[in-house]
Design a protein around this motif. Structure first.
Motif, short mmCIF file in Angstrom:
data_model
loop_
_atom_site.label_atom_id
_atom_site.label_comp_id
_atom_site.label_asym_id
_atom_site.label_seq_id
_atom_site.Cartn_x
_atom_site.Cartn_y
_atom_site.Cartn_z
N MET A 270 1.11 -1.27 0.56
CA MET A 270 0.11 -0.08 0.18
C MET A 270 0.51 1.41 0.07
O MET A 270 0.94 1.76 -0.92
CB MET A 270 -0.98 0.13 0.94
CG MET A 270 -2.17 -1.53 1.44
SD MET A 270 -3.54 -1.10 -0.09
CE MET A 270 -3.71 0.45 1.17
N GLY A 271 1.32 1.12 1.12
CA GLY A 271 3.02 2.89 1.27
C GLY A 271 3.84 3.13 -0.60
O GLY A 271 3.18 4.16 -0.32
N MET B 28 1.25 4.67 -2.62
CA MET B 28 1.25 5.76 -2.31
C MET B 28 1.86 6.27 -1.85
O MET B 28 1.36 8.23 -2.61
CB MET B 28 0.50 5.87 -0.87
CG MET B 28 -0.33 4.85 -0.40
SD MET B 28 -1.12 4.46 0.75
CE MET B 28 -1.60 5.85 1.80
N THR C 131 2.82 7.51 7.55
CA THR C 131 2.50 5.87 8.31
C THR C 131 2.37 5.56 7.32
O THR C 131 0.82 5.47 7.76
CB THR C 131 3.08 5.74 9.34
OG1 THR C 131 2.41 5.92 10.29
CG2 THR C 131 4.64 6.73 10.08
N MET C 132 2.56 4.21 7.45
CA MET C 132 1.35 3.13 6.33
C MET C 132 2.53 1.36 7.04
O MET C 132 2.69 0.80 6.01
CB MET C 132 1.96 3.40 5.23
CG MET C 132 0.75 2.40 4.31
SD MET C 132 -0.87 2.17 5.30
CE MET C 132 -2.29 1.92 4.13
N ASP D 82 -0.72 8.56 11.19
CA ASP D 82 -0.74 6.49 10.82
C ASP D 82 -1.90 6.02 9.74
O ASP D 82 -2.96 6.39 10.11
CB ASP D 82 -0.35 6.83 11.81
CG ASP D 82 -0.64 4.36 12.03
OD1 ASP D 82 0.61 4.42 10.88
OD2 ASP D 82 -1.20 3.79 12.08
N CYS D 83 -1.28 5.29 8.87
CA CYS D 83 -2.50 5.19 7.07
C CYS D 83 -2.30 3.91 7.84
O CYS D 83 -3.85 2.89 7.58
CB CYS D 83 -2.47 5.63 6.11
SG CYS D 83 -2.57 6.95 6.28
N SER D 84 -2.07 2.96 8.45
CA SER D 84 -2.37 1.29 9.18
C SER D 84 -3.01 0.93 9.94
O SER D 84 -3.93 2.33 10.02
CB SER D 84 -0.93 1.15 10.14
OG SER D 84 0.40 1.89 10.18
N THR D 85 -4.12 0.16 9.56
CA THR D 85 -5.00 -0.40 10.39
C THR D 85 -4.65 -0.87 11.62
O THR D 85 -4.25 -2.59 11.13
CB THR D 85 -5.85 -1.35 9.65
OG1 THR D 85 -6.02 -1.03 8.07
CG2 THR D 85 -6.81 -2.21 10.17
N ASP E 211 -5.17 9.50 13.19
CA ASP E 211 -5.35 8.55 11.84
C ASP E 211 -6.24 8.05 11.29
O ASP E 211 -7.03 9.00 10.80
CB ASP E 211 -5.52 6.86 12.47
CG ASP E 211 -7.26 7.55 14.12
OD1 ASP E 211 -7.52 8.01 14.64
OD2 ASP E 211 -7.68 5.80 13.69
N PRO F 283 -6.36 5.50 8.60
CA PRO F 283 -6.91 4.17 7.76
C PRO F 283 -7.57 3.99 6.39
O PRO F 283 -7.93 5.45 6.08
CB PRO F 283 -7.34 2.76 8.50
CG PRO F 283 -8.11 3.86 8.81
CD PRO F 283 -8.24 5.15 9.80
N ALA G 93 -4.61 2.22 -4.04
CA ALA G 93 -3.44 2.95 -3.59
C ALA G 93 -2.75 3.48 -5.29
O ALA G 93 -2.14 4.71 -5.03
CB ALA G 93 -2.66 1.73 -2.89
#
Ligand code: NAD
Length: 295
Positions: free
Chosen positions: A11-12, A15, A62-63, A92-95, A117, A119, A127
């Protein structure tokens, strides 16, 4: 804008590519050297650590895979918070679980950093195409700052509320998605076993009350939707292992809130069994294989 981008995986990386294309200068960090070299060729600057990447950046993104990675990337000795200038917006785009999102944001606030956040949904295709949906948990001021940059990676940028609410939106959606995919699988397999043409059945469902995204866009039965992973051997979609992770986040959040998630817990167990069979790498719609005789 100079942006630190940390976590350049499936994903990162796409992006980050979209941000480079949009004209930003990127400070990049990941543990995988190959992706760093590839993005450096597009003009990104490789950093030695999250601390190094954050230093001098005007925004940090961050991802990362999961909560433990987010904690270490932000809170570690060489972490973002050790290098970021006070006042730098951070997202932060992480789940991950909403609790960790809130805790890391609180640690950031103690350093004068507003962290939210965000996500995403839309998968690796979204992406790459820059059409992701971002579910943003942030102060109104931070949301206003983040929105124009997130728009360069996504199509729908939704302010869900304060920090942690982006993660809440994401895990509730994926709880429902995990369940609905199993429901569609069960109905398609039953219809097939009872002798109706599955195309006819799918057509009926998709113009009746059973219709949902799992039936009309991502149907688990091979050959119903040409573009769905089911029609290409359950490859290249949303892996069952990731669905299992998201259902784990949902059931754990539900446990903490004393909230029953009966169907979600059952769905989690079914994906767990799929993973045990060695099918965790397949698209999550391959859950339907548990309802079919092997050809
Ligand atoms: P991924 O495993 O492909 O990428 C994660 C990246 O983080 C890797 O490049 C890894 O090397 C890097 N990393 C791990 N630890 C690190 C550390 N300490 N410092 C720096 N880099 C580190 O995962 P992904 O598919 O890109 O997913 C990222 C997040 O997005 C996950 O939380 C996932 O649940 C979520 N998500 C994924 C999808 C999808 O379809 N893949 C869709 C929506 C949301």
């Amino acid at each position: 804008m100079r942006i630190a981008f940390i976590g350049l995986g499936n994903m990162g990386a796409p992006m980050a590519r979209n941000l480079i294309k949009a004209g930003h200068q990127l400070n990049l960090f990941d543990l995988n050297q190959a992706v760093l070299s590839e993005l450096a060729q597009l003009g990104g600057q490789v950093s030695a650590s999250p601390k190094d990447a954050a230093a001098g950046s005007e925004l940090v993104i961050t991802m990362l895979p999961a909560a433990a990675h987010v904690r270490s990337v932000y809170l570690g000795d060489d972490g973002v918070l050790a290098g970021v200038r006070p006042g730098t917006p951070t997202v932060d785009c992480s789940t991950i679980d909403p609790q960790t999102a809130r805790e890391v944001s609180k640690a950031a606030a103690a350093k004068g950093v507003d962290m939210g956040d965000a996500p995403v949904s839309g998968g690796t295709g979204g992406a790459a195409a820059g059409t992701l949906t971002f579910m943003v948990g942030a102060s109104a001021e931070l949301f206003a700052t983040l929105k124009p940059v997130l728009e360069q990676m996504g199509r729908n940028i939704v302010h869900c509320g304060e920090v942690g609410t982006g993660q809440i939106a994401k895990i509730c959606n994926n709880l429902l998605l995990g369940i609905s995919m199993i429901g569609v699988s069960e109905a398609m397999a039953l219809g097939n076993a009872l002798g109706i043409d599955t195309q006819v059945l799918a057509g009926i469902i998709n113009s009746s009350t059973g219709r949902c995204w799992s039936s009309d866009t991502y149907n688990p039965w091979p050959g119903i939707i040409e573009t769905a992973p089911a029609s290409r051997g359950y490859t290249g979609g949303f892996g069952a292992e990731l669905m299992l992770k998201d259902l784990g986040l949902a059931t754990e959040a539900a446990r903490q809130a004393h909230q029953p998630v009966i169907m979600g817990a059952l769905a989690q167990q079914l994906y767990q069994a799929m993973s045990l069979r060695g099918d965790g790498g397949k698209d999550f719609s391959a859950i339907v294989e548990g309802y079919r005789k092997k050809d």
